[in-house]
Scaffold this motif. Structure first.
Motif, PDB file in Angstrom:
ATOM      1  N   SER A  70      -3.721   3.008  -4.683  1.00  0.00           N
ATOM      2  CA  SER A  70      -2.214   2.943  -5.114  1.00  0.00           C
ATOM      3  C   SER A  70      -1.475   1.753  -4.427  1.00  0.00           C
ATOM      4  O   SER A  70      -1.652   1.430  -3.409  1.00  0.00           O
ATOM      5  N   HIS A  71      -0.693   0.946  -5.260  1.00  0.00           N
ATOM      6  CA  HIS A  71       0.218   0.001  -4.688  1.00  0.00           C
ATOM      7  C   HIS A  71       1.425  -0.069  -5.354  1.00  0.00           C
ATOM      8  O   HIS A  71       1.430   0.643  -6.415  1.00  0.00           O
ATOM      9  N   GLU A  72       2.468  -0.626  -4.953  1.00  0.00           N
ATOM     10  CA  GLU A  72       3.746  -0.877  -5.752  1.00  0.00           C
ATOM     11  C   GLU A  72       4.471  -2.097  -5.503  1.00  0.00           C
ATOM     12  O   GLU A  72       4.400  -2.799  -4.373  1.00  0.00           O
ATOM     13  N   ASP A  73       5.108  -2.796  -6.541  1.00  0.00           N
ATOM     14  CA  ASP A  73       5.671  -3.854  -6.437  1.00  0.00           C
ATOM     15  C   ASP A  73       7.001  -3.566  -6.355  1.00  0.00           C
ATOM     16  O   ASP A  73       7.781  -2.509  -7.095  1.00  0.00           O
TER      17      ASP A  73
ATOM     18  N   PHE B  31      -6.474   7.379   7.500  1.00  0.00           N
ATOM     19  CA  PHE B  31      -6.336   6.040   7.242  1.00  0.00           C
ATOM     20  C   PHE B  31      -4.667   5.815   7.252  1.00  0.00           C
ATOM     21  O   PHE B  31      -4.294   4.819   7.681  1.00  0.00           O
ATOM     22  N   ASN B  32      -4.119   6.684   6.259  1.00  0.00           N
ATOM     23  CA  ASN B  32      -2.450   6.460   6.151  1.00  0.00           C
ATOM     24  C   ASN B  32      -1.751   6.506   7.679  1.00  0.00           C
ATOM     25  O   ASN B  32      -0.947   5.736   7.856  1.00  0.00           O
ATOM     26  N   ASP B  33      -2.374   7.459   8.809  1.00  0.00           N
ATOM     27  CA  ASP B  33      -1.859   7.501  10.070  1.00  0.00           C
ATOM     28  C   ASP B  33      -1.984   6.279  10.772  1.00  0.00           C
ATOM     29  O   ASP B  33      -1.444   5.616  11.800  1.00  0.00           O
ATOM     30  N   HIS B  34      -3.353   5.730  10.559  1.00  0.00           N
ATOM     31  CA  HIS B  34      -3.904   4.290  11.078  1.00  0.00           C
ATOM     32  C   HIS B  34      -2.828   3.170  10.479  1.00  0.00           C
ATOM     33  O   HIS B  34      -2.686   2.445  11.477  1.00  0.00           O
TER      34      HIS B  34
ATOM     35  N   VAL C  23       0.855  -1.465   0.177  1.00  0.00           N
ATOM     36  CA  VAL C  23       0.188   0.046  -0.040  1.00  0.00           C
ATOM     37  C   VAL C  23       0.850   1.241   0.049  1.00  0.00           C
ATOM     38  O   VAL C  23       1.686   1.345   0.924  1.00  0.00           O
ATOM     39  N   MET C  24       0.532   2.180  -0.896  1.00  0.00           N
ATOM     40  CA  MET C  24       1.325   3.316  -1.037  1.00  0.00           C
ATOM     41  C   MET C  24       0.615   4.815  -0.404  1.00  0.00           C
ATOM     42  O   MET C  24       1.214   5.758  -0.349  1.00  0.00           O
ATOM     43  N   GLY C  25      -0.550   4.608  -0.037  1.00  0.00           N
ATOM     44  CA  GLY C  25      -1.382   5.557   0.913  1.00  0.00           C
ATOM     45  C   GLY C  25      -2.202   6.431  -0.120  1.00  0.00           C
ATOM     46  O   GLY C  25      -3.025   7.151   0.513  1.00  0.00           O
TER      47      GLY C  25
END
Length: 278
Positions: free
Chosen positions: A269-272, A176-179, A153-155
């Protein structure tokens, strides 16, 4: 250092098509080029961390040479009980072999990957602590084993139709990103910073690193997944910031109505990340 699984078999099954659509085929091809079979009979050994129900293995095995033997590692005995690899084959169409290891990352031996052809993981890095991530990188480096980490997850999230400029959506995203980075039972998870930190660790060891954006792109055909993702996203944000509850209630109703009408489009957004020794 412990491993925590918040997944369920139902959630993993629901997200699997979006995961498979998002994963980087280019990085999988690069990994395949890095793998050299030792012989026609001895299987390549591949380790999958946080294996869950085997989604990474099901997607990746047919893209790699073989024969293959997978070691599927997960700290959650209940989730690996739903493992299903019955129809999985390697790149030549041969059935794969698999072993399951129920083990927390704290118990992962530093030499666990010696002799392995590759290490993989999916949707794992962002829920690790810095110490856990460093331990995984160190084990890969010690073995000289290439690693492919998928769908971190990239946020960033983007939803259409565009919302009124009242700041609710961006406030939920920030919460959410803080969580994701919260301290949970003494574990401060990496959250959206995971890929950058792990890439830096491999680079510091002198390794090559490649990344690829692998976002979910969800639309009308994904209504059930959108509903589940939206509910989880908002709930996590509100756990972090309860003051957003009044505004989030109206926002949730509006977005769920759009999803029911097939009008809601979501990009998550995700990243590999692929790392391998020079």
């Amino acid at each position: 250092m412990t491993a925590i699984s918040t997944a369920t078999a139902g959630w993993l099954a629901l997200r699997a098509p979006a995961d498979d659509d998002a994963r980087s085929v280019d990085l999988a091809r690069e990994l395949a080029r890095l793998i050299t079979p030792t012989s026609q009979s001895a299987p390549l050994v591949l380790h999958d961390l946080g294996a869950g129900t085997g989604s990474m293995t099901r997607w990746l095995a047919p893209r790699l040479p073989g024969p293959q033997r997978w070691v599927l590692r997960d700290g959650d005995a209940d989730i690996v009980a739903h493992l299903d690899l019955r129809t999985v084959v390697d790149g030549a169409g041969r059935p794969i072999a698999a072993d399951v290891v129920v083990e927390h990352l704290a118990s992962l031996p530093i030499d666990a990957f010696q002799g392995a052809a590759a290490v993989t993981a999916s949707a794992l890095l962002d829920v690790l602590t810095e110490a856990e991530a460093a331990h995984v990188v160190a084990a890969c480096v010690a073995a000289g084993t290439p690693a492919l980490f998928s769908l971190s997850v990239m946020g960033s999230v983007r939803l259409r139709p565009v919302e009124p400029a009242d700041g609710v959506e961006r406030a939920l995203e920030s919460a959410f990103n803080d969580h994701q980075r919260r301290d949970a039972s003494g574990r401060r998870m990496l959250g959206p910073g995971a890929v950058a930190l792990v890439a830096a660790r491999f680079a510091a060891a002198g390794w090559n690193v490649r990344t690829a954006a692998t976002p979910w792109r969800l639309a009308g055909r994904d209504t059930v997944l959108v509903d589940e993702w939206l509910d989880g996203w908002i709930s996590a944000a509100l756990e972090q910031r309860p003051d957003l509850v009044p505004a989030a209630a109206e926002y949730r109703e509006r977005r769920l109505a759009q999803a029911a009408e097939g009008r809601l489009h979501v990009t998550v957004s995700h990243e590999d990340l692929l790392a391998w020794p020079r």
